[in-house]
Every structure is written in C-alpha cells, then in structure tokens.
Design an enzyme around this catalytic site. Structure first.
Site, mmCIF file in Angstrom:
data_model
loop_
_atom_site.group_PDB
_atom_site.id
_atom_site.type_symbol
_atom_site.label_atom_id
_atom_site.label_comp_id
_atom_site.label_asym_id
_atom_site.label_seq_id
_atom_site.Cartn_x
_atom_site.Cartn_y
_atom_site.Cartn_z
ATOM 1 N N MET A 1 0.658 -1.385 -0.055
ATOM 2 C CA MET A 1 0.063 -0.086 -0.076
ATOM 3 C C MET A 1 0.640 1.490 -0.065
ATOM 4 O O MET A 1 0.272 2.372 0.211
ATOM 5 C CB MET A 1 -0.814 -0.100 1.075
ATOM 6 C CG MET A 1 -2.004 -1.054 1.214
ATOM 7 S SD MET A 1 -2.904 -1.370 -0.138
ATOM 8 C CE MET A 1 -4.124 -0.178 0.128
ATOM 9 N N ILE B 1 3.063 3.759 -2.597
ATOM 10 C CA ILE B 1 3.427 4.103 -3.775
ATOM 11 C C ILE B 1 5.000 4.106 -3.926
ATOM 12 O O ILE B 1 5.545 4.794 -3.368
ATOM 13 C CB ILE B 1 2.882 5.487 -4.243
ATOM 14 C CG1 ILE B 1 1.389 5.458 -4.308
ATOM 15 C CG2 ILE B 1 3.084 5.836 -5.773
ATOM 16 C CD1 ILE B 1 0.365 6.660 -4.653
ATOM 17 N N ASN C 1 1.428 -5.697 -10.128
ATOM 18 C CA ASN C 1 0.613 -5.237 -9.089
ATOM 19 C C ASN C 1 -0.864 -5.640 -9.152
ATOM 20 O O ASN C 1 -1.209 -6.074 -10.350
ATOM 21 C CB ASN C 1 0.364 -3.569 -8.923
ATOM 22 C CG ASN C 1 -0.565 -3.249 -7.931
ATOM 23 O OD1 ASN C 1 -0.283 -3.475 -6.758
ATOM 24 N ND2 ASN C 1 -1.241 -1.999 -8.423
ATOM 25 N N HIS D 1 -5.054 -5.086 -8.612
ATOM 26 C CA HIS D 1 -5.719 -4.092 -8.213
ATOM 27 C C HIS D 1 -7.143 -4.426 -7.951
ATOM 28 O O HIS D 1 -7.639 -5.157 -9.108
ATOM 29 C CB HIS D 1 -5.609 -2.638 -9.220
ATOM 30 C CG HIS D 1 -6.593 -1.530 -8.745
ATOM 31 N ND1 HIS D 1 -6.021 -0.885 -7.730
ATOM 32 C CD2 HIS D 1 -7.671 -1.068 -9.213
ATOM 33 C CE1 HIS D 1 -7.195 0.101 -7.572
ATOM 34 N NE2 HIS D 1 -7.916 -0.204 -8.461
#
Ligand code: GRF
Length: 227
Positions: free
Chosen positions: A114, A116, A131, A133
């Site tokens: 979590m 960036i 990743n 999502h």
C-alpha cells in the site's frame, strides 16, 4: 549436439525462477501464491516477503511457509531524516530497491502493497514489477477501488493484474482482468469476498505467465506468447 541443445532447453525451462513479494497487510494473495507453488502448478521460489507494516499478518503466513521475511517501515525510516516527505520517500524507495536486489528476483510482486513506489525503486526492476488492483482498470484506480465502484453505482467491477513500469498509479500495461457483477444487495464486505476469490486465482496465474515467458509487449498491450 542436438541432444545437448535439447537438454539445455529442458534445464532452462525447468529452472526454478524466483520472486520477492511485497505486502502491507493480511497477505491472502501471498498465501494464494504459496499454495499454488505447493501444488506444483507454479514453478517458482519466493525468496523473501517484505512488509512496510510492522505486524502485518502476511509475515506470519510467510514464516509458516518457511520463507524469509523482512520489515522495512517508512515511518521508522523517516524518523532519522530531515528532508521533506517526498525526498524521504524517494530515499526509502532507493533503500527498498537495495533490499530487494539482494535476492536477485526475476519478478517483484506487489500483493496488497500500500505504498506508492517511486522510480528510484521501479527503474531498478524494469517491467519486472506487477501489481494487483481490486477493480477493472482504468476504472477506479487508487487505494479504495472496491468502495469507489459501489459508491459510483457501478453494476460491474473486477480485478486487474498489471505491470508497474513507472510512478503512474494503477496505469501500467494490463496483464489479466476478470469482471464481477455488483448485485443490488452487495455490501462492501460481500463484494470484497467476491473480489478476493478472483484475486487469488488471477495473481498466481499472472506470476506463472510471466515466469514462463508467456507475456509479450506490443506497444502498451500485453499479448500472450503460446511458446
Ligand atoms: C487486495 O484486495 C488488493 O487488491 C489490494 O489490497 C488487498 C490485499 O489483500 N491492493 P491481501 O493482503 O492479499 O489479503
């Protein structure tokens, strides 16, 4: 001679490739990868699981599976720095890249990570970071993909696995997607359950496709290589 080439090819195809998994929480997607490796359907080794959160449950899952773990907490890192937050984040990402590089992974998997990542990290692993999502990108990017879809009144949402080539949040080339219908009586919790079930299937599958060299870039599109 031809036999030698065949043996070489066989060895290459059967070489166990390695991944490092970055987590921030529960680690159910990490578990899905661990389980897929156990069944033999995924020929990979998880070299390490790294969490930015102290006490993340995923660390327990990793330890139980005999996988090396590390915690690298941003706030702790920030404490000793006098720079503004953005500079510190870049320094943190550079330091994180060093930690991950120790393991020399073929692929870095963000499984509920979590924080960036900046280019200080990403440029060290070009097209080798993926990743997960919980929405059908490009719809509902960011941290609250499931809630956003419900609040928007969407009838369909889903799961995306994508590359992370740069700092763009949830904008990288899409590897796999699967849709899920939002029913009228769905709550955040019930939709989360459905989304997680899809994630646990899609993420290990994307890892497999990558490690078996089945993904081919075509502009920003990812095509599937049959060989
Ligand atoms: C997943 O829903 C993922 O899409 C999101 O964070 C969640 C992580 O779940 N980015 P877990 O830690 O793998 O259980």
């Amino acid at each position: 001679m031809e036999q030698l080439a065949q043996i070489k090819k066989f060895m290459q195809n059967n070489k166990k490739r390695s991944i490092v998994v970055l987590i921030s929480g529960n680690g159910s997607n990490l578990q899905a990868i661990i389980d897929k490796i156990k069944t033999g359907a995924l020929n990979a080794e998880i070299k390490a699981v790294i969490s930015n959160k102290i006490g993340a449950f995923g660390l327990e899952r990793a330890k139980k599976a005999g996988i090396l773990t590390e915690v690298f907490n941003f706030k702790k890192f920030q404490k000793n720095k006098i720079n503004e937050k953005e500079t510190t984040r870049k320094q943190y990402c550079a330091a994180l890249a060093k930690i991950v590089k120790k393991y020399n992974p073929d692929l870095v998997v963000l499984a509920g990570w979590m924080l960036i990542l900046t280019n200080e990290f990403l440029h060290e692993f070009p097209m080798r970071v993926i990743n997960l999502h919980p929405a059908l990108l490009p719809a509902f990017p960011g941290t609250e993909g499931i809630k956003q879809a419900i609040d928007y009144g969407a009838k369909i949402t889903g799961v995306t696995v994508h590359f992370v080539p740069d700092e763009g949040v949830d904008t990288g080339p899409i590897i796999l997607q699967e849709a899920v219908r939002i029913e009228e009586d769905d709550t955040l919790e019930s939709l989360e359950v459905k989304i997680h079930a899809i994630e646990h299937k899609l993420l290990p599958e994307a890892v497999r496709l990558f490690l078996e060299n089945k993904l081919k870039m075509d502009g920003r599109k990812i095509r599937f290589n049959a060989n």
